[in-house]
Write a protein that holds these residues in place. Sequence first.
Motif, PDB file in Angstrom:
ATOM      1  N   THR A 700       7.844  51.979  69.134  1.00  0.00           N
ATOM      2  CA  THR A 700       9.136  52.260  69.266  1.00  0.00           C
ATOM      3  C   THR A 700       9.904  53.073  67.707  1.00  0.00           C
ATOM      4  OG1 THR A 700      10.142  50.202  68.751  1.00  0.00           O
ATOM      5  CG2 THR A 700       9.841  50.658  70.942  1.00  0.00           C
ATOM      6  N   GLY A 701       8.886  53.352  67.166  1.00  0.00           N
ATOM      7  CA  GLY A 701       9.472  53.862  65.858  1.00  0.00           C
ATOM      8  C   GLY A 701      10.496  53.048  64.860  1.00  0.00           C
ATOM      9  N   ASP A 702      10.294  51.722  65.297  1.00  0.00           N
ATOM     10  CA  ASP A 702      11.572  50.780  64.748  1.00  0.00           C
ATOM     11  C   ASP A 702      10.985  50.527  63.021  1.00  0.00           C
ATOM     12  OD1 ASP A 702      13.391  49.279  64.225  1.00  0.00           O
ATOM     13  OD2 ASP A 702      12.915  48.004  65.986  1.00  0.00           O
ATOM     14  N   TYR A 703      11.223  51.415  62.337  1.00  0.00           N
ATOM     15  CA  TYR A 703      10.981  50.976  60.880  1.00  0.00           C
ATOM     16  C   TYR A 703      11.921  49.885  60.399  1.00  0.00           C
ATOM     17  CZ  TYR A 703      10.379  51.567  55.842  1.00  0.00           C
ATOM     18  OH  TYR A 703      10.041  51.562  54.605  1.00  0.00           O
ATOM     19  N   GLU A 704      13.247  50.090  60.779  1.00  0.00           N
ATOM     20  CA  GLU A 704      14.136  49.070  60.090  1.00  0.00           C
ATOM     21  C   GLU A 704      13.586  47.704  60.450  1.00  0.00           C
ATOM     22  OE1 GLU A 704      16.814  49.672  58.495  1.00  0.00           O
ATOM     23  OE2 GLU A 704      16.781  51.839  58.514  1.00  0.00           O
ATOM     24  N   ASN A 705      13.252  47.280  61.466  1.00  0.00           N
ATOM     25  CA  ASN A 705      12.759  45.992  61.789  1.00  0.00           C
ATOM     26  C   ASN A 705      11.439  45.656  61.173  1.00  0.00           C
ATOM     27  OD1 ASN A 705      14.509  44.389  63.284  1.00  0.00           O
ATOM     28  ND2 ASN A 705      14.475  45.459  65.241  1.00  0.00           N
ATOM     29  N   MET A 706      10.553  46.730  61.261  1.00  0.00           N
ATOM     30  CA  MET A 706       9.383  46.386  60.477  1.00  0.00           C
ATOM     31  C   MET A 706       9.483  45.904  58.972  1.00  0.00           C
ATOM     32  SD  MET A 706       7.004  47.671  58.143  1.00  0.00           S
ATOM     33  CE  MET A 706       7.596  49.277  57.734  1.00  0.00           C
ATOM     34  N   TYR A 707      10.763  46.833  58.620  1.00  0.00           N
ATOM     35  CA  TYR A 707      11.052  46.637  57.104  1.00  0.00           C
ATOM     36  C   TYR A 707      11.594  45.240  56.773  1.00  0.00           C
ATOM     37  CZ  TYR A 707      14.115  46.830  52.551  1.00  0.00           C
ATOM     38  OH  TYR A 707      14.507  46.416  51.610  1.00  0.00           O
ATOM     39  N   ALA A 708      12.652  44.922  57.803  1.00  0.00           N
ATOM     40  CA  ALA A 708      13.331  43.697  57.790  1.00  0.00           C
ATOM     41  C   ALA A 708      12.532  42.375  57.529  1.00  0.00           C
ATOM     42  CB  ALA A 708      14.390  43.361  58.587  1.00  0.00           C
ATOM     43  N   GLU A 709      11.337  42.621  58.663  1.00  0.00           N
ATOM     44  CA  GLU A 709      10.460  41.195  58.992  1.00  0.00           C
ATOM     45  C   GLU A 709       9.379  41.284  57.651  1.00  0.00           C
ATOM     46  OE1 GLU A 709      10.166  41.429  63.514  1.00  0.00           O
ATOM     47  OE2 GLU A 709       8.423  41.286  62.198  1.00  0.00           O
ATOM     48  N   GLN A 710       9.046  42.568  57.199  1.00  0.00           N
ATOM     49  CA  GLN A 710       8.082  42.483  56.018  1.00  0.00           C
ATOM     50  C   GLN A 710       8.615  41.743  55.010  1.00  0.00           C
ATOM     51  OE1 GLN A 710       4.820  42.807  56.554  1.00  0.00           O
ATOM     52  NE2 GLN A 710       5.445  42.969  58.719  1.00  0.00           N
ATOM     53  N   LEU A 711      10.193  42.321  54.611  1.00  0.00           N
ATOM     54  CA  LEU A 711      10.738  41.725  53.448  1.00  0.00           C
ATOM     55  C   LEU A 711      10.886  40.323  53.404  1.00  0.00           C
ATOM     56  CD1 LEU A 711      11.901  43.057  50.626  1.00  0.00           C
ATOM     57  CD2 LEU A 711      14.259  43.017  51.993  1.00  0.00           C
ATOM     58  N   TYR A 712      11.218  39.866  54.722  1.00  0.00           N
ATOM     59  CA  TYR A 712      11.660  38.418  54.669  1.00  0.00           C
ATOM     60  C   TYR A 712      10.178  37.580  54.389  1.00  0.00           C
ATOM     61  CZ  TYR A 712      11.988  33.815  57.048  1.00  0.00           C
ATOM     62  OH  TYR A 712      12.171  32.426  57.077  1.00  0.00           O
ATOM     63  N   GLU A 713       8.858  38.218  54.988  1.00  0.00           N
ATOM     64  CA  GLU A 713       7.651  37.520  54.616  1.00  0.00           C
ATOM     65  C   GLU A 713       7.447  37.558  53.152  1.00  0.00           C
ATOM     66  OE1 GLU A 713       4.433  38.273  56.951  1.00  0.00           O
ATOM     67  OE2 GLU A 713       5.583  37.662  58.798  1.00  0.00           O
ATOM     68  N   ARG A 714       7.802  38.736  52.568  1.00  0.00           N
ATOM     69  CA  ARG A 714       7.516  39.003  51.136  1.00  0.00           C
ATOM     70  C   ARG A 714       8.032  37.953  50.241  1.00  0.00           C
ATOM     71  NH1 ARG A 714       5.543  44.431  50.516  1.00  0.00           N
ATOM     72  NH2 ARG A 714       4.208  44.637  52.484  1.00  0.00           N
ATOM     73  N   GLY A 715       9.552  37.837  50.696  1.00  0.00           N
ATOM     74  CA  GLY A 715      10.300  36.813  50.256  1.00  0.00           C
ATOM     75  C   GLY A 715       9.725  35.399  50.179  1.00  0.00           C
ATOM     76  N   GLN A 716       9.247  35.045  51.616  1.00  0.00           N
ATOM     77  CA  GLN A 716       8.762  33.747  51.818  1.00  0.00           C
ATOM     78  C   GLN A 716       7.550  33.295  50.925  1.00  0.00           C
ATOM     79  OE1 GLN A 716      10.046  31.212  54.301  1.00  0.00           O
ATOM     80  NE2 GLN A 716      11.482  32.387  53.874  1.00  0.00           N
ATOM     81  N   PHE A 717       6.643  34.414  50.712  1.00  0.00           N
ATOM     82  CA  PHE A 717       5.407  34.267  49.997  1.00  0.00           C
ATOM     83  C   PHE A 717       5.126  34.688  48.884  1.00  0.00           C
ATOM     84  CE2 PHE A 717       4.620  33.896  54.801  1.00  0.00           C
ATOM     85  CZ  PHE A 717       4.186  32.687  54.960  1.00  0.00           C
ATOM     86  N   LYS A 718       6.394  35.039  48.245  1.00  0.00           N
ATOM     87  CA  LYS A 718       6.457  35.763  46.891  1.00  0.00           C
ATOM     88  C   LYS A 718       5.788  36.821  46.634  1.00  0.00           C
ATOM     89  CE  LYS A 718       9.264  32.463  45.329  1.00  0.00           C
ATOM     90  NZ  LYS A 718      10.018  32.323  46.897  1.00  0.00           N
ATOM     91  N   TYR A 719       5.804  37.895  47.222  1.00  0.00           N
ATOM     92  CA  TYR A 719       5.204  39.043  46.996  1.00  0.00           C
ATOM     93  C   TYR A 719       6.067  40.200  46.676  1.00  0.00           C
ATOM     94  CZ  TYR A 719       0.463  37.345  48.339  1.00  0.00           C
ATOM     95  OH  TYR A 719      -0.723  36.420  48.404  1.00  0.00           O
ATOM     96  N   PRO A 720       5.460  41.395  46.224  1.00  0.00           N
ATOM     97  CA  PRO A 720       6.255  42.623  45.759  1.00  0.00           C
ATOM     98  C   PRO A 720       7.011  42.798  47.019  1.00  0.00           C
ATOM     99  CG  PRO A 720       4.153  42.923  44.750  1.00  0.00           C
ATOM    100  CD  PRO A 720       4.238  41.452  45.723  1.00  0.00           C
ATOM    101  N   PRO A 721       8.383  43.413  47.067  1.00  0.00           N
ATOM    102  CA  PRO A 721       9.112  43.900  46.041  1.00  0.00           C
ATOM    103  C   PRO A 721       9.890  42.483  45.370  1.00  0.00           C
ATOM    104  CG  PRO A 721      10.440  44.350  47.911  1.00  0.00           C
ATOM    105  CD  PRO A 721       8.983  43.854  48.431  1.00  0.00           C
TER     106      PRO A 721
END
Length: 818
Positions: A700-721
């Motif tokens: 669906t070309g849904d970059y925004e949702n991909m970004y939001a989910e990945q950012l959440y996970e990076r926050g949870q597991f302490k990864y960049p950014p």
Amino acid sequence: MANFINVILPIPLERLFTYSITSEEAGLLKPGMRVAVPFGKSKIYTGLVYSIHQDPPQAYEAKEIHQLLDDYPIVHDTQLKHWEWIASYYMCTLGEVVRSALPSAFLLESETLVLRNTAYEIDENDLLDDEFLVFEALQHQSVLKVQEVSAIVERKNILPVLERLLAKKVIVLKEEVYEQYKPKLVRYVRLGAQYTTDEKLEALLHTLTRAPKQSQVVLTLFQLQGSTGKPIKVSELEKSSNTSKAIIKSLVDKAILEEYYIKTDRVNYDGGTEHVDSKALNEYQEQALLDIKASFQEDKVTLLKGVTSSGKTEVYVKLLEECLEKGLQALYLLPEIALTTQLISRLQEYFGDKIAIYHSKYNVQERVEVWQNVLQGKPKAQLVIGARSAMFLPFGKLGLVVVDEEHEGSFKQFDPAPRYHARDAAIVLGLMHKANVLLGSATPSIESYFNAQSHKYGYAEITRRYGNVLMPDMELVDIKEATRKKRMKGHFSEQLFVGIDETLNEGGQIILFQNRRGFAPLLECLTCGHTPQCPNCDVSLTYHQYRNQLRCHYCGHHTALPESCFACGSPELDTKGFGTEQIEKEVSALFPSAKVGRMDLDTTRGKHGYEKIITAFEQQELDILVGTQMLTKGLDFRNVSLVGVMNADSLLNFPDYRAHERTYQLLTQVSGRAGRTKKRGKVLIQTYNPYHQILKQVTTGDYENMYAEQLYERGQFKYPPICRIIKVTFKHKNYNVINEAADWFAGALRSNFGGTVLGPEYPPVARIRNQYLKHIMVKVHSGESLARTKANIRRIETSFKAVSMYRSVRVIYNVDHI
Ligand code: ADP
Ligand code: ZN
Ligand code: ZN
């Protein structure tokens, strides 16, 4: 008063070295010039002058330099500052940066191997006396160390002579024995100029009625030209008209047919094409350009997010034009694999001979030439297009840096040091020059998008493809069910099979994408299950059908395909997994009349490896192109209407915190190759997990949702950014030593600082070339100072190296490891 210089030697030692110079030399020398200096017992190195002063070293007696190598600095002050930043940020030595930054021809040393360049005829009269002596020495022995050359010609100061010989192409350096490239000429044929009208052709055929074979050839050529509108190869005509070379030749001799050649290589700009004006932008591009400029006004690094085929390149072109008009230099960075002739020739149409190209497949002379042109601010190197190492060039007045495909992981150098990220280092370079910096991508990295969201970077976007071309129609194909019901033809689902069939019937072209990672084909014994292993590394050997070999991807070890199992002797061996070769074979069997090509590391070796395949596909000599990651980057094939992804799961399952981000990027990029013209393209993605979130986001070309989910996970597991990471790798041949050493280091880290320390842990391949590997991951939280953490780590390393047992353990840092 005594005079001294501090010199950077291209070796991994922390310190600079002080040498004494005469007062005359002190008058001539400037930082950024090279000198030949003695080192150790008998070595000679080329070093770079860092500073000139009057303070003798305390710990040792300064040696004298051998000689000056330059009349003027070949490295600017800003460059030295930039390199110091790289050394400090990426935790390596300035010498390592210098070694990586300067073309190797600038760094001759006593151990360098030189050989005669047999590709060129040398006119001995062109050589000066000292040059001739070296030339002669190399007649007798094919490879010589610089040291040996120096002994033979009885001269200590040999480096300048060798540099001249390199420039004259008399010698080459051993480390780069390049494939000597001769542009490949393809022979084409057309009707002679006087037969181009219908009447004249008819008259011609009339005269040929008594020569039915010749007449057949002319008719066939006429038909071929009419039906394809493409240039006709001599070989093609021969085949289609079922004739012989002799008959074609007799027609050429009579001037009825005309032969001509097309150079398949277009890297070297010969000024042939007319200068073309850049294209007028459409409203979306125009808006993006305005936004970018506004953000440049605020001196912000700017991210341009534009869907594939939205015309980002044309936007860059406008900015590059403006920069060049102001008389400033511009740097256009691309990942190595995106640096194709397609893009280069497109830019050459606009910028002609103002473009210089710089990348690792260029030989020493070419690289030295570009270096000198940039250094002297010559117009013919005003715009440099290159892979990551191009940012080391001696820019004097840089106005713009464009980092295209900024999300690409290959911008990060993995080995050897400096392990820098070219995007990030280019941003710093831009800031030092007060130049504008633009990052571009259809699928920005999470880091860059995060920086744009938090307004650290400016932002612009283009959400539509150029020319109202629709985004391709994407479909997920569930192969789990199909496999269970045995409805797969090899690795092809019914949908993909039908898709290919239809596309071929409509005269369209097809790209099949097979991930490079995972799925390396292995050999397995059907009797005992044994898979042959590399004797030097903890990894299975992979099967290469093309060479009929088993090879290790880590150390290059290879053996012929065994007739029987190494373990039990059974002759029943089977290959597992599937790579591009297997797909190529299967698709050729399923569609015997289609012309299939393959693009992967094996088929694209050598300087012009890619181009040959790309050109063949572009000219529609191939119907189907099977390939890896390489296919995803910046290629613009007009006639591709179907892209098939053989298996998305191997991407998703890769054990890395970036696996999902990468999957999104890769699949979006490869899909972007489909339907770049009016006809809507189709993408079929085969997977065992059609309900996977990332795959849905891709379709669906849904970059925004991909970004939001990945950012959440990076926050949870302490990864960049959210965090920064430093990976510390230990290497040693002894299993016990490495375990102890890594435990000691991790313990010291844990008791010394507050961030998170993970490991030590073995990587998936724990032994490479007989060396064991172990990693520690240090996570630096946003509140902590990265500089202080690095200083801490350095202090721990000093104590570590004081333990005699650990002294031989190699410690490797990778800052911002990706
Ligand atoms: P991207 O880099 O965003 O994938 P490209 O710059 O390759 O997109 O553009 C896609 C195609 O559209 C190219 O063939 C390009 O020549 C064409 N194109 C883009 N912008 C224009 C324009 N303003 N006028 C004419 N053609 C354009
Ligand atoms: Zn066996
Ligand atoms: Zn190996």
